[in-house]
Design a protein around this motif. Structure first.
Motif, short mmCIF file in Angstrom:
data_model
loop_
_atom_site.label_atom_id
_atom_site.label_comp_id
_atom_site.label_asym_id
_atom_site.label_seq_id
_atom_site.Cartn_x
_atom_site.Cartn_y
_atom_site.Cartn_z
N ILE A 186 0.84 -1.21 0.00
CA ILE A 186 0.00 0.00 0.00
C ILE A 186 0.87 1.25 0.00
O ILE A 186 0.60 2.22 -0.73
CB ILE A 186 -0.94 -0.02 1.22
CG1 ILE A 186 -1.97 -1.14 1.07
CG2 ILE A 186 -1.64 1.33 1.39
CD1 ILE A 186 -2.78 -1.40 2.32
N SER A 190 0.20 3.36 -3.42
CA SER A 190 -0.75 4.47 -3.25
C SER A 190 -0.27 5.72 -3.99
O SER A 190 -1.06 6.34 -4.74
CB SER A 190 -0.97 4.77 -1.77
OG SER A 190 -1.70 3.74 -1.15
N LEU A 248 -6.87 -1.23 -3.52
CA LEU A 248 -5.88 -0.42 -4.23
C LEU A 248 -5.47 -1.11 -5.52
O LEU A 248 -5.38 -0.46 -6.58
CB LEU A 248 -4.67 -0.19 -3.33
CG LEU A 248 -3.49 0.55 -3.97
CD1 LEU A 248 -3.89 1.96 -4.40
CD2 LEU A 248 -2.31 0.60 -2.98
N ASN A 251 -8.25 -0.67 -8.04
CA ASN A 251 -8.32 0.70 -8.56
C ASN A 251 -7.28 0.96 -9.64
O ASN A 251 -7.57 1.55 -10.69
CB ASN A 251 -8.15 1.71 -7.41
CG ASN A 251 -9.37 1.79 -6.53
OD1 ASN A 251 -10.48 1.52 -6.96
ND2 ASN A 251 -9.17 2.16 -5.27
#
Length: 292
Positions: A186, A190, A248, A251
């Motif tokens: 992450i 991110s 995540l 996405n």
């Protein structure tokens, strides 16, 4: 990025949806974007053919490669586990595999350990592996493929008398380490998601860049298949970080999926005698709502 591992990713992400076969020249060009030389690609292909993971078909002076049944099992298992959402409820059963191999079958024993780790089993003793997931069919298929019926026993039970479920999980898996690795994932991706989203909004993302990014993040996310057993939510801690990592991953994947497929299609070449009907919608969005 190792050539063999990347090839598994390419077959699972793209090639399987385009007839399952690809010209070696296309494979070399696709892998060159990841810094892998032609000689390394050809060497990896040769080793995979020798291990019965790939098979070759000649048409004219060109070679076309597809996954064997043995290799397809690994690809299919990986795709299912990467893209399927975890089950919410546990059925309350533990699947337990016990084996005994003579010393002359030591290499086979090591191979079975790798298979079980990949499948999501945890080792609770030197020859006993356990999982809360309904993996009976996969394990029986593995036993048949390796012809180890006389060396293994698979059974299921709803109660472990000597240990609690939590202590069994603690013995078989390092969930804390898996959680830490998800945190790192992450933390790394991110910012990349924000950068990709900004470039998408300003129309500065190229198809090739999207292909490399999508393939790379899938390749990275696949590593969790060797770590995360994919427990039902009943057995996971509250606010499980793996759920955030999956969101995540989804996405980023969906943001760049269509241009990724466009780039793959621009490079991909099938044999002239093959009538390919691409399953493009699944290549773009292979995510499933329920773990199977």
């Amino acid at each position: 990025m190792k050539p063999r591992s990347l090839m598994f990713t390419l077959y699972g992400e793209y090639i399987q949806y385009y007839g399952g076969e690809i010209w070696v020249g296309s494979l070399i060009q696709l892998m060159s974007g990841f810094g892998i030389s032609e000689s390394s690609v050809r060497g990896a292909i040769l080793r995979m053919v020798q291990k019965n993971l790939l098979k070759v078909r000649k048409k004219g002076n060109k070679s076309y490669y597809s996954i064997t049944e043995h290799g397809k099992r690994r690809v299919d298992d990986g795709v299912t586990r990467v893209y399927a959402a975890p089950r919410a409820a546990w059925d309350g059963k533990w699947r337990i595999l016990s084996y005994s191999f003579p010393e002359e079958k030591r290499e086979l024993r090591n191979e079975i350990r790798k298979e079980l780790t990949w499948t999501g089993f945890g080792m609770i003793s030197n020859s006993t592996w356990i999982s809360p997931n309904p993996l009976e069919n996969q394990v029986m298929e593995m036993i048949k493929i390796y012809q180890i019926e006389e060396n293994t026993i698979l059974f299921s039970c709803s109660d472990v008398v000597s240990h609690t479920n939590d202590s069994i999980i603690e013995k078989g898996w390092d969930i804390g380490q898996v959680s830490d690795n998800y945190d790192k994932f992450i933390e790394k991706y991110s910012p990349e998601f924000e950068q990709l989203r900004e470039k998408a909004l300003t129309n500065t993302l190229t198809d090739e860049e999207c292909f490399i990014k999508r393939t790379s993040i899938v390749h990275e996310y696949r590593k969790f298949l060797f770590q995360d057993p994919g427990f039902p939510r009943d057995l996971l801690p509250e606010d499980w970080v793996g759920t955030k990592a999956r969101e995540l991953f989804w996405n980023i994947h969906q943001l760049i999926s269509i241009p990724s497929i466009r780039y793959f299609e621009s490079i991909y070449e099938s044999a002239p005698d093959q009538e390919i009907k691409p399953v493009r919608d699944k290549a773009i969005n292979p995510f499933k709502e329920v773990y199977v």
